[in-house]
Each structure stands twice: as structure tokens, then as C-alpha cells.
Design an enzyme around this catalytic site. Structure first.
Site, PDB file in Angstrom:
ATOM      1  N   GLU A 120       0.889  -1.306  -0.209  1.00 27.59           N
ATOM      2  CA  GLU A 120       0.110   0.329  -0.050  1.00 27.59           C
ATOM      3  C   GLU A 120       0.860   1.215  -0.075  1.00 27.59           C
ATOM      4  O   GLU A 120       0.775   2.037  -0.613  1.00 27.59           O
ATOM      5  CB  GLU A 120      -0.934   0.045   1.352  1.00 27.59           C
ATOM      6  CG  GLU A 120      -1.832  -1.043   1.016  1.00 27.59           C
ATOM      7  CD  GLU A 120      -3.059  -1.019   1.926  1.00 27.59           C
ATOM      8  OE1 GLU A 120      -4.093  -0.556   1.113  1.00 27.59           O
ATOM      9  OE2 GLU A 120      -3.198  -1.048   3.014  1.00 27.59           O
ATOM     10  N   GLU A 140      -4.818  -8.833   2.951  1.00 26.63           N
ATOM     11  CA  GLU A 140      -5.880  -8.664   3.876  1.00 26.63           C
ATOM     12  C   GLU A 140      -7.001  -9.481   3.819  1.00 26.63           C
ATOM     13  O   GLU A 140      -7.468  -9.989   4.854  1.00 26.63           O
ATOM     14  CB  GLU A 140      -6.116  -6.902   3.590  1.00 26.63           C
ATOM     15  CG  GLU A 140      -5.194  -6.198   4.379  1.00 26.63           C
ATOM     16  CD  GLU A 140      -3.926  -5.717   3.293  1.00 26.63           C
ATOM     17  OE1 GLU A 140      -3.184  -5.039   3.558  1.00 26.63           O
ATOM     18  OE2 GLU A 140      -3.749  -6.313   2.236  1.00 26.63           O
TER      19      GLU A 140
END
Length: 266
Positions: A120, A140
Site C-alpha cells: 500500500e 488482507e
């Protein structure tokens, strides 16, 4: 250039090198690291002598994502750092380049793990280099979590949507070669050479007119979601003033005199 326990800061000429420094945890994000990152971005923006930033990790890893225990301050961080987060609840998002974009180019030098929060943060950088054994991915969903660092918005704007969705929905790891193949990174180099390559690219950027470099970066991001007509208008508004700077005049003189330019951000 103070840095923190988990974030070291040093200068390489006109390049500010920020190193995620928690190798025993594969540089998982801690509050100390996030505070150091945020301060590093702000320092780079404020210092005219800094023309580029390199972000890398210590110990053969880039970043393995968020350490939730460390972020909560479970006995690992000083009170002054927890106070920083209380004073600015958005600090961690700014540190992760979700809510802050440095005006100077940011080059990522990746070795080893660059997963979850690491991938990210990567999406907030401008140029990306990786060692051939680097691993990328957004894990995730495998843990029942959401990649809330910006990936559901940014990734599809940076790589083809089918690849973005596959990465987001499968949570599987990607090799450096595969990441380069889908356009997530720009260079794959032998293991251990990512930082050297990133610094080489930084030097090429540093040799250019700093006002022009910053204006070009700003224009690319500002016009990304505009129509072509609106984008071209915005480009003129951003770019035309650059031609009237002392830097532009110095660049023209240096070209005519066949010498390296001496830019002064004027």
C-alpha cells in the site's frame, strides 16, 4: 534528520534516504516508524536542497505491513510518540502516503517482503525498483481484513483492473517479475542492488531542474482523472510558469554552452 527508533534518515547528495529499520519484524509498521516517515516527508518538502527521496528497508525486507500491537503502543513506544498521534489522528495515513503526497519524487527500493501495508505504501511512490527475490501482495482478504491504505482506489489506476482485482481478491503473493509484468514496479535488479539502482535514478532526477521536476510530478497527478481537454488546460496552467524561471534560463544557457546546468530553484 533526526529519524526515530524504527526509521533512519540520511543524505546522499541531494537525495534523502528513508530506511524502514525494524528488520527483526521484517520492517512491520510501528508508531515509531510512522512518525519517522511523516517527519521525513515533511523535511523533504521543506528543504530546497533535497531534490528526491528514496524509501527502502533494512535487513533484506521492505515492509511486511502493519504491526497492530506496536501501533497501539503496547509498551513498545514512548509517550511522546503516542502524543504525536493524538495530536494528529491523520498522521499514520500521511506517513503511508495515503493522505500526503511529497512534492519531491519518491523512489522505492524494495528487497524481500513488500506485502500488505508495504504494497500500500508502495502505491504512493513514484518510481519503483525491486530485487528479483522481492515479494508483493495484498494479503488482507486472507485474514478477513480490508486493505484500507488506499489499494481499492489506487491499484486499479496504476495497473490494469483485472490484475488489480486479482491481487486484491486472492490475497496471493506476487514475485518481482510478475509485479513488473503487470506494471506495479518498473525495474527488477539482482538481489541487493535495489538501493543502488534507486540512487542511480535519483541522481538522474537530481540533475534536472527542480522546479520543472516538481511541476511535472504535480501535473501528472492533478490531471490523472481529468478529461483530456481539462487535463491539457491544467497542464498549461501548471507548466507555463516554469518557462519564466531562472532555472529554465539556466537550462537553456547550459545547453547552448554544452555544460552541466547549475540549478538554484529560482
Amino acid at each position: 534528520m533526526a529519524g526515530t527508533e524504527h526509521l533512519t534518515v540520511r543524505r546522499e547528495g541531494a537525495t534523502l534516504v528513508l530506511t524502514l529499520n525494524r528488520p527483526d519484524a521484517k520492517n512491520a509498521l510501528s508508531l515509531s516508524m510512522l512518525v519517522g516517515l511523516y517527519d521525513g516527508w515533511i523535511e523533504a518538502d521543506a528543504d530546497d536542497e533535497i531534490r528526491s527521496i528514496v524509501l527502502t528497508g533494512a535487513g533484506g525486507a521492505f515492509c511486511a505491513g502493519m504491526d497492530l500491537k506496536a501501533l497501539a503502543g503496547k509498551g513498545m513506544e514512548g509517550e511522546h510518540l503516542r502524543d504525536r498521534l493524538k495530536a494528529d489522528p491523520d498522521l499514520h495515513w500521511k506517513a503511508m502516503l495515503r493522505h500526503h503526497r511529497p512534492c519531491k519524487p519518491v523512489i522505492a527500493a524494495v528487497e524481500g517482503y513488500c506485502v500488505a501495508g508495504g504494497t500500500e505504501i508502495l502505491q504512493g511512490t513514484d518510481v519503483r525498483v525491486a530485487g528479483e527475490s522481492a515479494t508483493f501482495g495484498l494479503f488482507e482478504v486472507r485474514r478477513g481484513l480490508f486493505p484500507i491504505g488506499g489499494s481499492t482506489v489506487r491499484l486499479q489506476r496504476q495497473i490494469p483492473r483485472t490484475h488489480a482485482l486479482e491481487m486484491l481478491l486472492t490475497g496471493r503473493p506476487y514475485s518481482a517479475r510478475e509485479a513488473a509484468g503487470i506494471g506495479l514496479i518498473g525495474h527488477v535488479v539482482p538481489d541487493g542492488d535495489a538501493l543502488a539502482k534507486a540512487l542511480e535514478i535519483a541522481e538522474q532526477i537530481n540533475a534536472c531542474g527542480p522546479l520543472a521536476v516538481e511541476a511535472v510530478k504535480a501535473s501528472v497527478y492533478e490531471t490523472a482523472e481529468l478529461t483530456e481537454t481539462d487535463g491539457l488546460a491544467a497542464e498549461l496552467e501548471r507548466g507555463w510558469p516554469v518557462f519564466d524561471t531562472a532555472d529554465a534560463k539556466e537550462g537553456a544557457r547550459a545547453f547552448a554552452e554544452k555544460r552541466p546546468p547549475e540549478y538554484k530553484r529560482a
